[in-house]
Design a protein around this motif. Structure first.
Motif, mmCIF file in Angstrom:
data_model
loop_
_atom_site.group_PDB
_atom_site.id
_atom_site.type_symbol
_atom_site.label_atom_id
_atom_site.label_comp_id
_atom_site.label_asym_id
_atom_site.label_seq_id
_atom_site.Cartn_x
_atom_site.Cartn_y
_atom_site.Cartn_z
ATOM 1 N N GLN A 140 0.813 -1.128 0.179
ATOM 2 C CA GLN A 140 -0.155 0.055 -0.202
ATOM 3 C C GLN A 140 0.723 1.317 -0.004
ATOM 4 O OE1 GLN A 140 -3.288 -0.327 -0.104
ATOM 5 N NE2 GLN A 140 -3.959 1.828 0.271
ATOM 6 N N VAL A 141 0.617 1.989 -0.835
ATOM 7 C CA VAL A 141 1.354 3.593 -0.748
ATOM 8 C C VAL A 141 0.348 4.553 -0.711
ATOM 9 C CG1 VAL A 141 2.665 4.867 -2.473
ATOM 10 C CG2 VAL A 141 3.027 2.427 -2.628
ATOM 11 N N GLN A 142 0.561 5.411 0.282
ATOM 12 C CA GLN A 142 0.115 6.831 0.349
ATOM 13 C C GLN A 142 0.719 7.883 -0.050
ATOM 14 O OE1 GLN A 142 -0.763 6.420 4.789
ATOM 15 N NE2 GLN A 142 -2.865 5.669 4.332
ATOM 16 N N LEU A 143 -0.227 8.685 -0.876
ATOM 17 C CA LEU A 143 0.430 9.770 -1.632
ATOM 18 C C LEU A 143 -0.148 11.001 -0.942
ATOM 19 C CD1 LEU A 143 0.090 8.607 -4.979
ATOM 20 C CD2 LEU A 143 2.287 8.487 -3.517
ATOM 21 N N VAL A 144 0.663 12.135 -0.644
ATOM 22 C CA VAL A 144 -0.008 13.378 -0.088
ATOM 23 C C VAL A 144 0.683 14.573 -0.945
ATOM 24 C CG1 VAL A 144 0.220 14.988 1.882
ATOM 25 C CG2 VAL A 144 -0.031 12.535 2.369
ATOM 26 N N GLU A 145 -0.037 15.268 -1.602
ATOM 27 C CA GLU A 145 0.559 16.448 -2.541
ATOM 28 C C GLU A 145 0.440 17.535 -1.598
ATOM 29 O OE1 GLU A 145 -2.619 14.025 -5.079
ATOM 30 O OE2 GLU A 145 -2.563 14.860 -3.149
#
Length: 123
Positions: A1-6
């Protein structure tokens, strides 16, 4: 699982610059192709730029020469430097990650998405 925060979106005048950042969780960031997409009101989401794990890059025609995508695998972060911004660049910008190796692949092949960051360019 990868979480991305811009981060890094905002309001800027035409001709100005912004740098978007996308911080990723996980220990295998370097093995993902990373892409930046955007969606303007009433329009479909479109790809802006992508960078593969082998550092090949793709840009949509409308941003070539103005935007630069880069990645820092040590920081698990991908960037989008946006220069000479135009009002038509106004959109929500999304970061996404794909397990596939190519920087030229359909949006549907991206497995993980961030929540998006608003970019507004005033004329």
């Amino acid at each position: 699982q990868v979480q991305l925060v811009e981060s890094g979106g905002g309001l800027v005048q035409a001709g100005g610059s912004l740098r978007l950042s996308c911080a990723a969780s996980g220990r295998t960031f370097s093995r993902y192709t990373m892409g930046w997409f955007r969606q303007a009101p009433g329009k479909e989401r479109e790809i802006v730029a992508a960078i593969s794990w082998s550092d090949t890059r793709y840009y949509t025609d409308s941003v070539k020469g103005r935007f630069t995508i880069s990645r820092d695998n040590a920081k698990n972060t991908v960037y989008l430097q946006m220069d000479s911004l135009k009002p038509e660049d106004t959109a929500v910008y999304y970061c996404a990650a794909s397990r596939l190796p190519s920087s030229r692949q359909p949006m549907g092949t991206y497995d993980y998405w961030g929540q998006g960051t608003q970019v507004t360019v005033s004329s």
